[in-house]
Design a protein around this motif. Structure first.
Motif, PDB file in Angstrom:
ATOM      1  N   LYS A  58       0.835  -1.205   0.000  1.00 32.67           N
ATOM      2  CA  LYS A  58       0.000   0.000   0.000  1.00 32.67           C
ATOM      3  C   LYS A  58       0.869   1.255   0.000  1.00 32.67           C
ATOM      4  CE  LYS A  58      -4.274  -1.638   2.155  1.00 32.67           C
ATOM      5  NZ  LYS A  58      -5.171  -1.448   3.322  1.00 32.67           N
ATOM      6  N   ALA A  59       1.931   1.247   0.811  1.00 26.86           N
ATOM      7  CA  ALA A  59       2.815   2.409   0.881  1.00 26.86           C
ATOM      8  C   ALA A  59       3.506   2.638  -0.456  1.00 26.86           C
ATOM      9  CB  ALA A  59       3.841   2.227   1.997  1.00 26.86           C
ATOM     10  N   GLU A  60       3.971   1.566  -1.090  1.00 26.29           N
ATOM     11  CA  GLU A  60       4.663   1.681  -2.379  1.00 26.29           C
ATOM     12  C   GLU A  60       3.755   2.242  -3.469  1.00 26.29           C
ATOM     13  OE1 GLU A  60       6.101  -2.247  -3.287  1.00 26.29           O
ATOM     14  OE2 GLU A  60       7.439  -2.260  -1.540  1.00 26.29           O
ATOM     15  N   PRO A  64      -4.422   4.029   0.574  1.00 20.78           N
ATOM     16  CA  PRO A  64      -4.745   4.368   1.969  1.00 20.78           C
ATOM     17  C   PRO A  64      -4.463   3.186   2.907  1.00 20.78           C
ATOM     18  CG  PRO A  64      -6.756   4.135   0.668  1.00 20.78           C
ATOM     19  CD  PRO A  64      -5.606   4.025  -0.281  1.00 20.78           C
ATOM     20  N   PRO A  65      -4.063   3.494   4.155  1.00 23.13           N
ATOM     21  CA  PRO A  65      -3.728   2.423   5.096  1.00 23.13           C
ATOM     22  C   PRO A  65      -4.915   1.581   5.538  1.00 23.13           C
ATOM     23  CG  PRO A  65      -3.552   4.559   6.155  1.00 23.13           C
ATOM     24  CD  PRO A  65      -3.833   4.815   4.709  1.00 23.13           C
ATOM     25  N   HIS A 110       4.331   2.360   7.797  1.00 22.96           N
ATOM     26  CA  HIS A 110       4.989   2.116   6.505  1.00 22.96           C
ATOM     27  C   HIS A 110       4.909   3.333   5.600  1.00 22.96           C
ATOM     28  CE1 HIS A 110       6.098  -2.071   6.872  1.00 22.96           C
ATOM     29  NE2 HIS A 110       4.891  -2.381   7.297  1.00 22.96           N
ATOM     30  N   GLN A 111       3.860   4.132   5.764  1.00 24.54           N
ATOM     31  CA  GLN A 111       3.683   5.284   4.886  1.00 24.54           C
ATOM     32  C   GLN A 111       4.457   6.506   5.363  1.00 24.54           C
ATOM     33  OE1 GLN A 111      -0.516   5.796   4.050  1.00 24.54           O
ATOM     34  NE2 GLN A 111      -0.455   4.086   2.616  1.00 24.54           N
ATOM     35  N   GLU A 112       5.006   6.438   6.543  1.00 26.08           N
ATOM     36  CA  GLU A 112       5.780   7.579   7.065  1.00 26.08           C
ATOM     37  C   GLU A 112       7.179   7.600   6.504  1.00 26.08           C
ATOM     38  OE1 GLU A 112       5.514   7.148  11.312  1.00 26.08           O
ATOM     39  OE2 GLU A 112       3.432   7.770  11.299  1.00 26.08           O
TER      40      GLU A 112
END
Length: 112
Positions: A58-60, A64-65, A110-112
Motif C-alpha cells: 500500500k505504501a509503495e 490508503p492504510p 509504513h507510509q511515514e
C-alpha cells in the motif's frame, strides 16, 4: 500412612478417586489450552507477516492504510465463523477490530 498421617505430612487431605480424576481432567484441559495458545500466537504472527506485506505494498503504491469496505466484510465474515464455532460473535468482532486497528497502525508506519 493413615489419613491423619498424610494430612500432617503434606498439609493436605489425601485425594480421593474423584479428586484425582478431576485433577487429571484439569491437567488435560490445561495442556490443550497451552497448545491452543501457542497455535493462536503463531497464527497471529503469520497473519501479521501478511498484513505487513500488504502495508508495504500500500505504501509503495500510495494506497490508503485502511479499507473500510474490506474491514466491514471481514467483521461480518468473522461473526459468521464465530457463530459456527459457538463463540460469541461480539467477542469475535471486538477481537477482529483490535487486530484491524493494529494493522492500520502498522500500515501508517509504513507510509511515514
Amino acid at each position: 500412612m493413615t489419613r491423619n498421617d498424610h494430612t500432617a505430612a503434606t498439609g493436605e487431605p489425601p485425594a480421593d478417586d474423584d479428586t484425582r480424576r478431576a485433577a487429571d481432567l484439569l491437567s488435560g484441559h490445561r495442556q490443550s489450552i497451552d497448545r491452543l495458545d501457542a497455535i493462536l500466537v503463531y497464527t497471529l504472527g503469520e497473519r501479521f507477516k501478511h498484513t505487513q506485506a500488504v502495508g508495504r505494498l500500500k505504501a509503495e503504491h500510495n494506497l490508503p492504510p485502511s479499507d473500510p469496505a474490506r474491514e466491514a466484510q471481514q467483521i461480518e465474515r468473522l461473526e459468521d465463523l464465530a457463530k459456527e464455532a459457538d463463540l460469541a460473535p461480539e467477542f469475535a468482532k471486538a477481537f477482529l477490530n483490535f487486530i484491524i486497528q493494529e494493522v492500520i497502525r502498522h500500515h501508517r508506519k509504513h507510509q511515514e
